[in-house]
Write a protein that holds these residues in place. Sequence first.
Motif, PDB file in Angstrom:
ATOM      1  N   SER A  64       0.831  -1.210   0.000  1.00 21.27           N
ATOM      2  CA  SER A  64       0.000   0.000   0.000  1.00 21.27           C
ATOM      3  C   SER A  64       0.863   1.257   0.000  1.00 21.27           C
ATOM      4  CB  SER A  64      -0.934   0.005   1.208  1.00 21.27           C
ATOM      5  OG  SER A  64      -1.831  -1.084   1.168  1.00 21.27           O
ATOM      6  N   ALA A  93      -9.636   4.959  -7.140  1.00 20.50           N
ATOM      7  CA  ALA A  93      -9.769   4.406  -5.786  1.00 20.50           C
ATOM      8  C   ALA A  93     -10.136   2.928  -5.826  1.00 20.50           C
ATOM      9  CB  ALA A  93     -10.822   5.195  -5.010  1.00 20.50           C
ATOM     10  N   SER A  94     -11.073   2.565  -6.691  1.00 13.46           N
ATOM     11  CA  SER A  94     -11.485   1.162  -6.787  1.00 13.46           C
ATOM     12  C   SER A  94     -10.377   0.289  -7.357  1.00 13.46           C
ATOM     13  CB  SER A  94     -12.753   1.041  -7.644  1.00 13.46           C
ATOM     14  OG  SER A  94     -12.551   1.578  -8.941  1.00 13.46           O
ATOM     15  N   ILE A 124      -7.763  -0.751  -4.688  1.00 14.61           N
ATOM     16  CA  ILE A 124      -8.152  -1.881  -3.846  1.00 14.61           C
ATOM     17  C   ILE A 124      -7.771  -3.187  -4.527  1.00 14.61           C
ATOM     18  CG2 ILE A 124     -10.094  -3.102  -2.788  1.00 14.61           C
ATOM     19  CD1 ILE A 124     -11.524  -0.400  -2.581  1.00 14.61           C
ATOM     20  N   MET A 184      -6.955   6.068  -1.250  1.00  9.87           N
ATOM     21  CA  MET A 184      -7.292   4.685  -0.905  1.00  9.87           C
ATOM     22  C   MET A 184      -6.058   3.936  -0.411  1.00  9.87           C
ATOM     23  SD  MET A 184      -9.504   2.373  -0.489  1.00  9.87           S
ATOM     24  CE  MET A 184     -10.955   3.156  -1.237  1.00  9.87           C
ATOM     25  N   SER A 185      -4.905   4.159  -1.045  1.00  8.58           N
ATOM     26  CA  SER A 185      -3.680   3.460  -0.619  1.00  8.58           C
ATOM     27  C   SER A 185      -3.259   3.899   0.778  1.00  8.58           C
ATOM     28  CB  SER A 185      -2.552   3.711  -1.625  1.00  8.58           C
ATOM     29  OG  SER A 185      -2.156   5.076  -1.629  1.00  8.58           O
ATOM     30  N   TYR A 226      -5.296   4.871   3.111  1.00  7.32           N
ATOM     31  CA  TYR A 226      -6.245   4.219   4.020  1.00  7.32           C
ATOM     32  C   TYR A 226      -5.863   2.755   4.228  1.00  7.32           C
ATOM     33  CZ  TYR A 226     -10.628   2.266   5.773  1.00  7.32           C
ATOM     34  OH  TYR A 226     -11.565   1.602   6.512  1.00  7.32           O
ATOM     35  N   LEU A 227      -5.522   2.061   3.142  1.00  2.00           N
ATOM     36  CA  LEU A 227      -5.184   0.638   3.245  1.00  2.00           C
ATOM     37  C   LEU A 227      -3.837   0.415   3.934  1.00  2.00           C
ATOM     38  CD1 LEU A 227      -6.357  -0.634  -0.262  1.00  2.00           C
ATOM     39  CD2 LEU A 227      -7.514  -0.905   1.945  1.00  2.00           C
ATOM     40  N   SER A 250       1.089   4.128  -2.737  1.00  2.31           N
ATOM     41  CA  SER A 250       0.894   5.548  -2.440  1.00  2.31           C
ATOM     42  C   SER A 250       2.026   6.377  -3.036  1.00  2.31           C
ATOM     43  CB  SER A 250       0.810   5.780  -0.928  1.00  2.31           C
ATOM     44  OG  SER A 250       2.073   5.616  -0.303  1.00  2.31           O
ATOM     45  N   GLY A 275      -7.644   9.588  -6.242  1.00  2.31           N
ATOM     46  CA  GLY A 275      -8.470   8.549  -5.641  1.00  2.31           C
ATOM     47  C   GLY A 275      -7.650   7.365  -5.185  1.00  2.31           C
ATOM     48  N   ALA A 302     -14.798  -4.102  -6.004  1.00  6.24           N
ATOM     49  CA  ALA A 302     -13.974  -2.980  -6.452  1.00  6.24           C
ATOM     50  C   ALA A 302     -13.863  -2.934  -7.972  1.00  6.24           C
ATOM     51  CB  ALA A 302     -12.583  -3.077  -5.819  1.00  6.24           C
TER      52      ALA A 302
END
Length: 406
Positions: free
Chosen positions: A144, A318-319, A322, A269-270, A272-273, A148, A265, A289
């Motif tokens: 992740s 973002a999707s 994931i 998301m990265s 967050y993960l 990022s 996006g 996703a």
Amino acid sequence: MSSIPSSLLKQRNFVHFWVGQIASSFAFQMLAVGIGWQIYDLTGSAMALGLVGLFQFLPQLLLTLVVGHVADRYNRRIICVCTRLTMASTVAILAYGNLTDSISANLIYACAVLLGTARAFEMPAGQAILPNLIPPDLLSRAVSAIASAREISVIAGPALGGLIYLLGPSTLYFTSMACFLVSCCILFFLHYDYVAKGKQPIDLNHLLGGLRFIKHNKLILGSVSLDMFAVLLGGATALLPIVAKDILHTGPWGLGLLRCAPAVGALLMSLYLARRPLTHSVGKIMYAAVAIFGLATIAFGLSENLILSMAALFVLGASDMISVVIRSTLVQLETPDEMRGRVSAANSVFIGSSNQLGEFESGATAALFGTVPAIVLGGFGTIAVVGLWMILFPSLLHRNTLENEK
């Protein structure tokens, strides 16, 4: 460094690797804006945009067996250093072509082949080296964090690249070259305890080991092929210059904004993960996703407004992130270290298929049916693939955690 969790900050080698990845990705994203805008400016052809992607993908396909063997046999750090030197030299050719007014579509195609060849060797070596830098329990967070790093550069790179392009394409290419060289220097001093592998005989059985491993591991086969077909059908990045210029009626700066929208996006998301890694129902989450990725692609294809287009691309990025984190982590954790080079090389073909070959597919489809129909049909195709893969690969659907469940 704020996008790296504190547990990873203690891994000094990983931090160096992370910074090197930012510099390299930053260079490549700026380069993508320059090449995309210039080839369309020179030719006015959607097919030409697709050919750039095809010429980058073909070396990855043709060299799959060779690069996997090289990544498993030789020092992966040195491989990455050499490939980034090659990329810097290739970008220098493009800069020289613009300075001497000798730039042409054929020269760009030739440089695309060189870039594809360098990336063919870099991708498996870069992917296979990561598990050697950190403990296994931090791998999901590391994937992740690396993602990022890539998305940070994807956000800043295209936007800045579009602005620098206004100063001339040669200026953009020299800037990209400088970033490749910075990345090369960082990796050169990376502390990596390389241990020479046993000198296995180089035969067809050894070279095909990565492909055979993926074929017999339904979990990995399902995850990488789902990602491949989804982005192959739904990826519309090759058409962004056309969308920016002919549909949204904007310039290189608008193209830069469109290219960085999915990265924003993906970055969020990265992050967050990286802090809240997925702990359950990872198979169902991956399928969901990819389905959202398809819906976002359809929305983007139907949009005639810059803000709405950027919003659709934001959701798309973002999707996709994931899916990328789940796929990458599963591949690394399910593969023995002595095979990671060959498996990563085979995985790179799937990634290349979805990215570079996807660009060719998008360009060819747009040339036949038009830009908007090509994007919308691709989105529906992605959703159809999700439904089919849920039937073909139930083991992926029912996978609960990223860690090996055996």
